[in-house]
Design an enzyme around this catalytic site. Structure first.
Site, PDB file in Angstrom:
ATOM      1  N   CYS A   7       0.840  -1.197   0.000  1.00  0.00           N
ATOM      2  CA  CYS A   7       0.000   0.000   0.000  1.00  0.00           C
ATOM      3  C   CYS A   7       0.875   1.247   0.000  1.00  0.00           C
ATOM      4  CB  CYS A   7      -0.872   0.053   1.249  1.00  0.00           C
ATOM      5  SG  CYS A   7      -2.021  -1.299   1.375  1.00  0.00           S
ATOM      6  N   GLY A  35      -0.130   0.216  -5.064  1.00  0.00           N
ATOM      7  CA  GLY A  35      -1.419  -0.432  -4.880  1.00  0.00           C
ATOM      8  C   GLY A  35      -2.418   0.054  -5.897  1.00  0.00           C
ATOM      9  N   ASN A 110       0.137   1.138   5.873  1.00  0.00           N
ATOM     10  CA  ASN A 110       0.905   0.310   4.933  1.00  0.00           C
ATOM     11  C   ASN A 110       1.660  -0.747   5.738  1.00  0.00           C
ATOM     12  OD1 ASN A 110       3.930   0.929   2.966  1.00  0.00           O
ATOM     13  ND2 ASN A 110       2.548  -0.792   2.941  1.00  0.00           N
ATOM     14  N   GLY A 111       1.426  -2.024   5.433  1.00  0.00           N
ATOM     15  CA  GLY A 111       2.127  -3.099   6.134  1.00  0.00           C
ATOM     16  C   GLY A 111       1.151  -4.154   6.616  1.00  0.00           C
ATOM     17  N   CYS A 248      12.524  -3.462   4.691  1.00  0.00           N
ATOM     18  CA  CYS A 248      12.346  -4.519   3.676  1.00  0.00           C
ATOM     19  C   CYS A 248      13.320  -4.270   2.520  1.00  0.00           C
ATOM     20  CB  CYS A 248      10.904  -4.477   3.165  1.00  0.00           C
ATOM     21  SG  CYS A 248      10.634  -5.462   1.697  1.00  0.00           S
ATOM     22  N   TYR A 254      12.395  -4.024  -5.795  1.00  0.00           N
ATOM     23  CA  TYR A 254      11.186  -4.090  -6.618  1.00  0.00           C
ATOM     24  C   TYR A 254      10.090  -3.098  -6.254  1.00  0.00           C
ATOM     25  CZ  TYR A 254       6.728  -6.015  -8.280  1.00  0.00           C
ATOM     26  OH  TYR A 254       5.503  -6.160  -8.819  1.00  0.00           O
ATOM     27  N   SER A 295      11.070  -2.851 -13.042  1.00  0.00           N
ATOM     28  CA  SER A 295      12.130  -2.848 -12.033  1.00  0.00           C
ATOM     29  C   SER A 295      13.401  -3.551 -12.473  1.00  0.00           C
ATOM     30  CB  SER A 295      11.607  -3.445 -10.725  1.00  0.00           C
ATOM     31  OG  SER A 295      10.861  -4.588 -10.995  1.00  0.00           O
ATOM     32  N   CYS A 446      12.406 -13.371   3.476  1.00  0.00           N
ATOM     33  CA  CYS A 446      11.846 -14.211   2.407  1.00  0.00           C
ATOM     34  C   CYS A 446      12.952 -14.966   1.660  1.00  0.00           C
ATOM     35  CB  CYS A 446      10.999 -13.386   1.449  1.00  0.00           C
ATOM     36  SG  CYS A 446      11.812 -11.906   0.895  1.00  0.00           S
TER      37      CYS A 446
HETATM   38 FE1  SF4 Z   1      10.545  -7.585   2.455  1.00  0.00          FE
HETATM   39 FE2  SF4 Z   1      11.029 -10.198   2.198  1.00  0.00          FE
HETATM   40 FE3  SF4 Z   1      11.189  -9.027   4.618  1.00  0.00          FE
HETATM   41 FE4  SF4 Z   1       8.816  -9.332   3.385  1.00  0.00          FE
HETATM   42  S1  SF4 Z   1      10.169 -10.977   4.147  1.00  0.00           S
HETATM   43  S2  SF4 Z   1       9.542  -7.511   4.456  1.00  0.00           S
HETATM   44  S3  SF4 Z   1       9.361  -9.023   1.205  1.00  0.00           S
HETATM   45  S4  SF4 Z   1      12.490  -8.645   2.795  1.00  0.00           S
END
Ligand code: SF4
Length: 486
Positions: A7, A35, A110-111, A248, A254, A295, A446
């Site tokens: 968002c 978004g 956002n989040g 993040c 991206y 990106s 991730c």
């Molecule tokens: Fe970003 Fe990956 Fe952490 Fe999610 S898990 S906040 S996409 S780095």
């Protein structure tokens, strides 16, 4: 290519009444990439709120007629949404508005919270009735509950932050104040600036400040609460430094726009650096370097500059594909990738091509893009990814929600290379990520599985709809969990 972002939030406060709805419109327009499902603006003037929210893109929802219906005001809060929790329906549009005994509040978020379900259960057991299925209403409830026990909205927000766990960048508005806050990990970006006319502006990304003629002042620090009013700006820092920062890293790779600067690092430069690292890690003989729009383009330029291989335009994106694109039906079984992207034959025919993309999720899109290039006559296709392989779901506001869907969880790099039909494949090494973030702490969960918070038990995007569906089943009702107005 197929991960969607979360968002975007926006806020403005001016000393005198002005067209704050128009300013918010331009700000949200600049944040549209964050978004595309829905958007909304709430204008505040003299203690009254005026709002409009709906499903659709900013320029679809806010027509000239709608914008003209907003009065001049001294404050506004805006939001663009891609729902990572909660279904796409009007009840989940933001900003959320709450009336309570001490006044009113509009909130944009956002989040994703990690403890949303626990908090919501507690509230529901105490009689709370929810109208939406998003985390944001839970946050609004908790702030409101605290507001009834405290003397100011910022004190209520600070107390709420004691129990909120996870990713949240918030912009909220009371009758007198515009307030913003970033969670103590700083997962999602948030910054503020000021216009020449003195109006303060808050936004998810600095590109939105530029769009409304505001000079960037600084990023909101993780854990910081900023209170804007006619008396100026006050910073509250009681939550700063309580957690280690975890921006993040995918914001650089991206999510964010390349003309944004996040926590002091240019997104464009971070992507160039990713391309340079890929060039050094995987030196490959080739005739042209191309990026998958949008990106992948900056990283492709970085690869080209570091390797000396010419940069070219090998793929064109249809700029007019948006939320409204629907598959017309069974008879028109056309590959959707072909509708969104096309190969530039003149660039790639007979050439050895290095193709840079930001990620591989399921692998199907990457395979289709490689095929597009083969069909256009590319002799060799070497795929380079400006991120490490996705191996774990994200709980902080993106829709990477199941390991079942992540190709790298089930296949080796060699297998993925074969599956997408490339001649070679290389991912950004994990240890290089810190070079993108200026050696700051960042979230890479991730890729690594190292989550900075506890992992929530129920993580699905529609977890609250599923719960409602179960309740309806228990009650013998046949009501659809995807009904628009639950
Ligand atoms: Fe970003 Fe990956 Fe952490 Fe999610 S898990 S906040 S996409 S780095």
């Amino acid at each position: 290519m197929s991960i969607r972002e979360e968002c975007g939030v926006f806020g403005v406060l001016s000393e005198k009444p002005m067209d704050v709805a128009g300013i918010s419109y331009y700000g949200l327009y600049a944040l549209q990439h964050r978004g595309q499902e829905s958007c909304g603006i709430v204008v505040g003037e003299d203690g009254l709120f005026f709002s409009h929210k709906d499903l659709g893109l900013v320029n679809e929802v806010f027509t000239k007629d709608i914008l003209q219906q907003f009065p001049k005001g001294t404050m506004a809060v805006g939001h663009v949404r891609y729902g990572t929790t909660g279904a796409t329906n009007r009840n989940n549009c933001q900003p959320i508005e709450v009336n309570h005994q001490k006044g009113r509040m509009a909130l944009a978020h956002n989040g994703n919270l990690c403890n949303a379900e626990v908090l919501r259960n507690e509230l529901e057991l105490n009689g709370a009735i929810f109208h939406s299925t998003s985390d944001t209403e839970t946050i609004a409830y908790i702030i409101t509950k605290e507001r009834l026990k405290t003397n100011s909205i910022e004190e209520a927000l600070s107390r709420a932050m004691n129990v909120l766990e996870g990713a949240y960048s918030l912009v909220l508005m009371s009758p007198q104040k515009l307030i913003c806050a970033r969670d103590p990990y700083g997962f999602r970006p948030l910054c503020f600036g000021r216009r020449a006319d003195g109006a303060y502006v808050v936004a998810s990304e600095s590109c939105a400040l530029q769009a409304v003629g505001a000079n960037f002042i600084r990023d909101v620090e993780p854990g910081e609460i900023l209170v804007f009013s006619r008396d100026g700006m006050v910073s509250r820092r009681e939550h700063c430094g309580t957690k280690k920062k975890h921006l993040c890293i995918f914001e650089y790779i991206y999510f964010s726009r390349p003309d944004s600067v996040i926590d002091g690092i240019s997104v464009h430069k971070a992507r160039l650096r990713a391309g340079e690292i890929l060039a050094k890690t995987y030196p490959t003989e080739a005739d042209i370097v191309i990026g998958v729009p949008d990106s992948g383009l900056d990283a492709a330029l970085g690869y080209s500059q570091a390797s000396g291989i010419p940069y070219g335009i090998g793929l064109i994106k249809n700029k007019y594909i948006g939320r409204t694109f629907i598959s017309p039906g069974q008879d028109a079984r056309i590959d959707q990738v072909k509708i969104k992207l096309s190969a530039v034959e003149e660039s790639v025919k007979g050439k050895r091509v290095i193709m840079i993309d930001d990620s591989i999720v399921r692998g199907t899109t990457s395979g289709r893009i490689v095929k597009l290039l083969r069909d256009a006559g590319a002799k060799e296709i070497h795929v380079r990814i400006s991120a490490p392989p996705f191996l774990h779901p994200c709980y902080y506001g993106t829709d990477i929600d199941s390991e079942d869907h992540l190709i790298a969880c089930h296949h080796s790099e060699t297998e993925i290379c074969q599956m997408i039909g490339a001649d070679s494949l290389g991912y950004l090494p994990m240890e290089s990520l810190r070079e993108l973030s200026g050696n700051c702490y960042y979230c890479n969960a991730c890729f690594s599985g190292a989550y900075p918070t506890e992992i929530p038990k129920d993580t699905g995007k529609n977890r609250f709809e599923q719960k409602l569906s179960e309740i309806h089943k228990i009650n013998g009702e046949e009501r659809s969990s995807k009904h628009e107005n639950l």
